[in-house]
Design a protein around this motif. Sequence first.
Motif, PDB file in Angstrom:
ATOM      1  N   THR A 134     -34.024 -13.011  28.484  1.00 35.15           N
ATOM      2  CA  THR A 134     -35.085 -13.144  28.386  1.00 35.15           C
ATOM      3  C   THR A 134     -35.155 -14.159  27.412  1.00 35.15           C
ATOM      4  O   THR A 134     -34.642 -15.161  26.989  1.00 35.15           O
ATOM      5  N   GLU A 135     -36.525 -14.990  27.331  1.00 31.88           N
ATOM      6  CA  GLU A 135     -37.031 -16.776  26.660  1.00 31.88           C
ATOM      7  C   GLU A 135     -36.614 -16.320  25.281  1.00 31.88           C
ATOM      8  O   GLU A 135     -35.804 -16.572  24.168  1.00 31.88           O
ATOM      9  N   GLN A 136     -36.899 -14.925  24.717  1.00 25.58           N
ATOM     10  CA  GLN A 136     -36.803 -14.843  23.688  1.00 25.58           C
ATOM     11  C   GLN A 136     -35.848 -13.984  23.022  1.00 25.58           C
ATOM     12  O   GLN A 136     -34.911 -14.669  21.572  1.00 25.58           O
ATOM     13  N   GLY A 137     -34.798 -13.790  23.910  1.00 22.99           N
ATOM     14  CA  GLY A 137     -33.359 -13.109  23.299  1.00 22.99           C
ATOM     15  C   GLY A 137     -32.471 -14.443  23.638  1.00 22.99           C
ATOM     16  O   GLY A 137     -31.613 -14.772  22.803  1.00 22.99           O
ATOM     17  N   GLN A 138     -33.253 -15.644  24.438  1.00 23.95           N
ATOM     18  CA  GLN A 138     -31.964 -16.980  24.420  1.00 23.95           C
ATOM     19  C   GLN A 138     -32.706 -17.504  22.933  1.00 23.95           C
ATOM     20  O   GLN A 138     -31.405 -17.849  22.491  1.00 23.95           O
ATOM     21  N   LEU A 139     -33.814 -17.555  22.264  1.00 26.75           N
ATOM     22  CA  LEU A 139     -34.319 -18.184  21.166  1.00 26.75           C
ATOM     23  C   LEU A 139     -33.200 -17.358  19.812  1.00 26.75           C
ATOM     24  O   LEU A 139     -33.282 -17.643  19.579  1.00 26.75           O
ATOM     25  N   PHE A 140     -33.403 -15.531  20.247  1.00 31.00           N
ATOM     26  CA  PHE A 140     -33.014 -15.563  18.593  1.00 31.00           C
ATOM     27  C   PHE A 140     -31.358 -15.486  19.436  1.00 31.00           C
ATOM     28  O   PHE A 140     -31.067 -15.009  18.019  1.00 31.00           O
ATOM     29  N   TYR A 141     -30.767 -15.110  20.775  1.00 37.05           N
ATOM     30  CA  TYR A 141     -29.096 -15.195  20.220  1.00 37.05           C
ATOM     31  C   TYR A 141     -28.697 -16.617  19.757  1.00 37.05           C
ATOM     32  O   TYR A 141     -27.404 -16.333  18.673  1.00 37.05           O
ATOM     33  N   HIS A 142     -28.913 -17.844  19.974  1.00 40.54           N
ATOM     34  CA  HIS A 142     -28.635 -19.021  18.304  1.00 40.54           C
ATOM     35  C   HIS A 142     -28.861 -18.712  17.365  1.00 40.54           C
ATOM     36  O   HIS A 142     -28.392 -19.175  16.535  1.00 40.54           O
ATOM     37  N   GLY A 143     -30.415 -17.868  16.701  1.00 37.25           N
ATOM     38  CA  GLY A 143     -30.023 -17.554  15.573  1.00 37.25           C
ATOM     39  C   GLY A 143     -29.720 -16.462  14.914  1.00 37.25           C
ATOM     40  O   GLY A 143     -28.756 -16.826  14.162  1.00 37.25           O
ATOM     41  N   ALA A 144     -29.466 -15.406  15.728  1.00 43.58           N
ATOM     42  CA  ALA A 144     -28.489 -14.747  15.786  1.00 43.58           C
ATOM     43  C   ALA A 144     -27.139 -15.069  15.372  1.00 43.58           C
ATOM     44  O   ALA A 144     -26.762 -14.803  14.497  1.00 43.58           O
ATOM     45  N   VAL A 145     -26.659 -15.975  15.984  1.00 46.45           N
ATOM     46  CA  VAL A 145     -25.308 -16.781  15.921  1.00 46.45           C
ATOM     47  C   VAL A 145     -25.212 -17.369  14.544  1.00 46.45           C
ATOM     48  O   VAL A 145     -23.889 -16.720  13.980  1.00 46.45           O
ATOM     49  N   LYS A 146     -26.001 -17.666  14.254  1.00 43.62           N
ATOM     50  CA  LYS A 146     -26.352 -18.903  13.019  1.00 43.62           C
ATOM     51  C   LYS A 146     -25.971 -17.398  11.850  1.00 43.62           C
ATOM     52  O   LYS A 146     -25.429 -18.105  10.284  1.00 43.62           O
ATOM     53  N   ILE A 147     -26.857 -16.728  12.253  1.00 47.15           N
ATOM     54  CA  ILE A 147     -26.721 -15.322  11.001  1.00 47.15           C
ATOM     55  C   ILE A 147     -25.118 -15.122  10.707  1.00 47.15           C
ATOM     56  O   ILE A 147     -24.736 -14.247   9.938  1.00 47.15           O
ATOM     57  N   LEU A 148     -23.970 -14.584  11.923  1.00 44.79           N
ATOM     58  CA  LEU A 148     -23.248 -13.738  11.743  1.00 44.79           C
ATOM     59  C   LEU A 148     -22.366 -15.066  11.558  1.00 44.79           C
ATOM     60  O   LEU A 148     -21.322 -15.168   9.993  1.00 44.79           O
ATOM     61  N   GLU A 149     -22.347 -15.957  11.814  1.00 44.27           N
ATOM     62  CA  GLU A 149     -21.275 -17.236  10.468  1.00 44.27           C
ATOM     63  C   GLU A 149     -21.909 -17.686   9.447  1.00 44.27           C
ATOM     64  O   GLU A 149     -21.232 -17.300   8.962  1.00 44.27           O
ATOM     65  N   ALA A 150     -23.092 -17.869   9.025  1.00 46.72           N
ATOM     66  CA  ALA A 150     -23.294 -17.243   7.900  1.00 46.72           C
ATOM     67  C   ALA A 150     -22.609 -16.422   6.740  1.00 46.72           C
ATOM     68  O   ALA A 150     -21.801 -16.411   6.184  1.00 46.72           O
ATOM     69  N   VAL A 151     -22.531 -14.932   7.092  1.00 46.37           N
ATOM     70  CA  VAL A 151     -21.852 -13.393   6.676  1.00 46.37           C
ATOM     71  C   VAL A 151     -20.560 -13.865   6.694  1.00 46.37           C
ATOM     72  O   VAL A 151     -19.765 -14.062   5.800  1.00 46.37           O
ATOM     73  N   GLU A 152     -20.199 -14.603   7.861  1.00 43.98           N
ATOM     74  CA  GLU A 152     -18.158 -14.544   8.063  1.00 43.98           C
ATOM     75  C   GLU A 152     -17.854 -15.869   6.807  1.00 43.98           C
ATOM     76  O   GLU A 152     -17.157 -15.570   5.840  1.00 43.98           O
ATOM     77  N   GLU A 153     -18.313 -16.805   6.699  1.00 37.54           N
ATOM     78  CA  GLU A 153     -18.014 -18.048   5.422  1.00 37.54           C
ATOM     79  C   GLU A 153     -18.363 -16.994   4.208  1.00 37.54           C
ATOM     80  O   GLU A 153     -17.563 -17.907   3.165  1.00 37.54           O
ATOM     81  N   ALA A 154     -19.647 -16.796   3.973  1.00 38.99           N
ATOM     82  CA  ALA A 154     -19.529 -16.248   2.472  1.00 38.99           C
ATOM     83  C   ALA A 154     -18.725 -14.807   2.681  1.00 38.99           C
ATOM     84  O   ALA A 154     -18.230 -15.080   1.477  1.00 38.99           O
TER      85      ALA A 154
END
Length: 304
Positions: free
Chosen positions: A59-79
């Motif tokens: 959905t439109e909300q799903g598309q928006l959340f995906y980009h934020g979710a990828v950033k969250i996972l990248e931040a966790v991986e970097e930490a």
Amino acid sequence: MAYLNNIRTFVRVYELGNMSAAARDMRISAAVASSRISQLEEHLKVRLFQRTTRLLHPTEQGQLFYHGAVKILEAVEEAEADISNVTQTPRGTLYVAAPLGLGQRLIAPAVPQFNAAYPLINIRLRLSDRKLDLAAEGLDAAFFLGLPEDSNLKIRKITDCPRVLCAAPAYLKARGTPTSSAELKTDAHDCLNLRYPGAPEFQWPLHGPDGLRRVAVTGPFESDHGDVLTQWALDGYGIILKPVFEISEHLASGRLVPVLPDEPPATIQMACLYMHRRHQDPKVRLFLDFMVDHILASLPSDAA
């Protein structure tokens, strides 16, 4: 951790477009994957996917959340990578891909050795001759032969591999030994080629009297599996173009014989691709260093 697992599941479902495929990729059941998506939707109070009988559409909300979710996972991986750097105990899971010939002969045999040296790092190895998308398939690194098309990825070159045109003695007895590359473009000879969705037209790069040129070749059948082509050649069905390291034992035994030695194929680059951000992850660096050393030590002397 449960919330992070829900986010990871959402990202894989989004990228693969299929609940079952994402579940297989994450080694969980489809029911667990579906439950995690439902929990995430309940937490966010939005619907992330429109579900049809066979497909999921974000959905439109799903598309928006995906980009934020990828950033969250990248931040966790970097930490986690930062912690590993401090503690000197790299841990986690690496998703690695390689072509079948390279993976079976040079990568897979060294995976247990790497795990023995670094038991907290798990390796998920995928072997395929098809073109792979690192980001879409969640890969940390992908070994390959040739030249990559995506310039946004980091490349670590390993070596240049010599290649050879060859065929079985039975094929050459039945069809004759070609004396020039021009014969490969006619019905006089059958060329066995690797073909997968999106593969370019077949052109073999051969060195001739006038320098390097690309020779368009054809044959009665083809495959997306490199070892199938080798077996067909061994069975006398045609001529193949192969890296020497993949067929060195058959050349040594005489089951395959080089052809057109005066017009040798161009060498092919062996390298590894990874995302720029992965370079900061110590387990990626450790794995690549280990595998590069192993590959160079394992290549036959005439194949490196």
